[in-house]
Scaffold this motif. Structure first.
Motif, short mmCIF file in Angstrom:
data_model
loop_
_atom_site.label_atom_id
_atom_site.label_comp_id
_atom_site.label_asym_id
_atom_site.label_seq_id
_atom_site.Cartn_x
_atom_site.Cartn_y
_atom_site.Cartn_z
N TYR A 32 -10.49 -13.02 3.28
CA TYR A 32 -9.38 -12.54 2.46
C TYR A 32 -8.09 -13.15 2.99
CZ TYR A 32 -12.87 -9.28 0.78
OH TYR A 32 -14.01 -8.74 0.23
N ASN A 33 -7.28 -13.68 2.11
CA ASN A 33 -6.11 -14.38 2.59
C ASN A 33 -4.78 -13.72 2.21
OD1 ASN A 33 -6.51 -15.03 -0.08
ND2 ASN A 33 -6.84 -17.21 0.27
N TYR A 34 -4.81 -12.61 1.50
CA TYR A 34 -3.59 -11.86 1.23
C TYR A 34 -3.81 -10.42 1.70
CZ TYR A 34 -2.42 -15.78 -1.83
OH TYR A 34 -2.15 -17.02 -2.32
N TRP A 35 -2.82 -9.92 2.44
CA TRP A 35 -2.94 -8.59 3.04
C TRP A 35 -1.67 -7.79 2.82
CZ3 TRP A 35 -7.33 -6.86 5.59
CH2 TRP A 35 -8.32 -7.83 5.82
N GLY A 36 -1.82 -6.49 2.66
CA GLY A 36 -0.68 -5.61 2.66
C GLY A 36 -0.26 -5.26 4.08
N GLN A 37 0.78 -4.46 4.19
CA GLN A 37 1.33 -4.11 5.50
C GLN A 37 0.59 -2.94 6.13
OE1 GLN A 37 2.53 -3.05 2.69
NE2 GLN A 37 2.90 -0.86 3.04
N GLY A 38 -0.22 -2.26 5.36
CA GLY A 38 -1.01 -1.15 5.86
C GLY A 38 -0.34 0.20 5.64
N THR A 39 -1.18 1.22 5.52
CA THR A 39 -0.68 2.59 5.39
C THR A 39 -1.49 3.48 6.33
OG1 THR A 39 -0.17 4.37 3.82
CG2 THR A 39 -2.20 3.14 3.41
N SER A 44 -8.66 15.23 1.01
CA SER A 44 -8.72 13.99 0.25
C SER A 44 -7.37 13.28 0.24
CB SER A 44 -9.13 14.28 -1.20
OG SER A 44 -10.39 14.87 -1.28
N LEU A 45 -7.43 11.99 0.09
CA LEU A 45 -6.25 11.16 -0.11
C LEU A 45 -6.62 10.05 -1.09
CD1 LEU A 45 -4.73 10.60 3.46
CD2 LEU A 45 -3.69 11.89 1.58
N ARG A 46 -5.61 9.58 -1.82
CA ARG A 46 -5.81 8.43 -2.71
C ARG A 46 -4.81 7.35 -2.33
NH1 ARG A 46 -4.42 7.16 -8.80
NH2 ARG A 46 -6.26 6.01 -9.47
N LEU A 47 -5.34 6.24 -1.89
CA LEU A 47 -4.51 5.10 -1.53
C LEU A 47 -4.35 4.19 -2.73
CD1 LEU A 47 -5.97 4.14 1.98
CD2 LEU A 47 -4.26 5.90 1.39
N ILE A 87 -5.20 2.77 10.27
CA ILE A 87 -4.31 2.12 9.32
C ILE A 87 -5.20 1.43 8.30
CG2 ILE A 87 -2.51 0.39 8.97
CD1 ILE A 87 -1.66 0.84 11.87
N TYR A 88 -4.93 1.69 7.04
CA TYR A 88 -5.73 1.13 5.95
C TYR A 88 -4.96 -0.02 5.28
CZ TYR A 88 -9.17 4.83 6.36
OH TYR A 88 -10.17 5.65 6.82
N PHE A 89 -5.66 -1.13 5.09
CA PHE A 89 -5.08 -2.33 4.50
C PHE A 89 -5.83 -2.70 3.23
CE2 PHE A 89 -2.54 -3.63 8.16
CZ PHE A 89 -3.19 -3.03 9.22
N CYS A 90 -5.11 -3.14 2.21
CA CYS A 90 -5.76 -3.75 1.07
C CYS A 90 -5.69 -5.27 1.25
CB CYS A 90 -5.13 -3.33 -0.25
SG CYS A 90 -3.38 -3.71 -0.44
N GLU A 108 0.83 -1.20 0.00
CA GLU A 108 0.00 0.00 0.00
C GLU A 108 0.88 1.26 0.00
OE1 GLU A 108 -2.30 -2.85 2.88
OE2 GLU A 108 -0.21 -2.24 2.53
N SER A 109 0.31 2.33 -0.51
CA SER A 109 0.95 3.63 -0.47
C SER A 109 -0.12 4.71 -0.52
CB SER A 109 1.92 3.81 -1.65
OG SER A 109 1.24 3.70 -2.87
N GLY A 110 0.28 5.94 -0.23
CA GLY A 110 -0.64 7.07 -0.37
C GLY A 110 -1.20 7.60 0.93
N GLY A 111 -0.91 6.94 2.04
CA GLY A 111 -1.40 7.45 3.31
C GLY A 111 -0.66 8.71 3.72
N GLY A 112 -1.14 9.33 4.79
CA GLY A 112 -0.49 10.54 5.28
C GLY A 112 -1.38 11.32 6.21
#
Length: 126
Positions: free
Chosen positions: A113-120, A17-20, A93-96, A6-10
């Motif tokens: 869901y069985n695959y996760w990102g590290q979060g942003t 607005s933000l775009r993840l 923290i947002y996860f895909c 993931e990217s785009g957090g802040g």
């Protein structure tokens, strides 16, 4: 092996607005059901939005309807979450997440869901 980044957090002010983005490698995004979840300390992971494996079906949590938009770029193998009119309560923290395609459409359950990102981290100041 499927990997999600993931990217785009802040940090953003309320109303902003933000775009993840969630870049997927090791697998084809269109083969999966995809979703965004978020989590705050001491709470369970919360469903934000999802797209079914076939693509056209989307689902949003009630508090995100009209403010957030999930999209998928199959050519770039990337999942996006456009977040508008952000509120301090959106801080998390947002996860895909990727999971198997379901005949019923989008699942709101994290265990599906069985695959996760590290979060942003997304922080919305008042």
């Amino acid at each position: 092996q499927v990997q999600l980044v993931e990217s785009g957090g802040g940090l953003v002010q309320a109303g902003g607005s933000l775009r993840l983005s969630c870049a997927v490698s090791g697998g084809t995004l269109s083969s999966f059901a995809t979703a965004w979840f978020r989590q705050t300390p001491g709470k369970e992971r919360e469903f934000v939005a999802g797209i079914s494996g076939s693509g056209p079906s989307t689902l949003y949590a009630d508090s995100m309807k009209g403010r957030f938009a999930i999209s998928r770029d199959n050519a770039e193998n990337t999942l996006h979450l456009q977040m508008n009119s952000l509120k301090p309560d959106d801080t998390a923290i947002y996860f895909c997440a990727l999971g198997p395609r379901l005949p019923t459409g989008v699942s709101t359950l994290a265990r599906m869901y069985n695959y996760w990102g590290q979060g942003t981290q997304v922080t919305v100041s008042s």
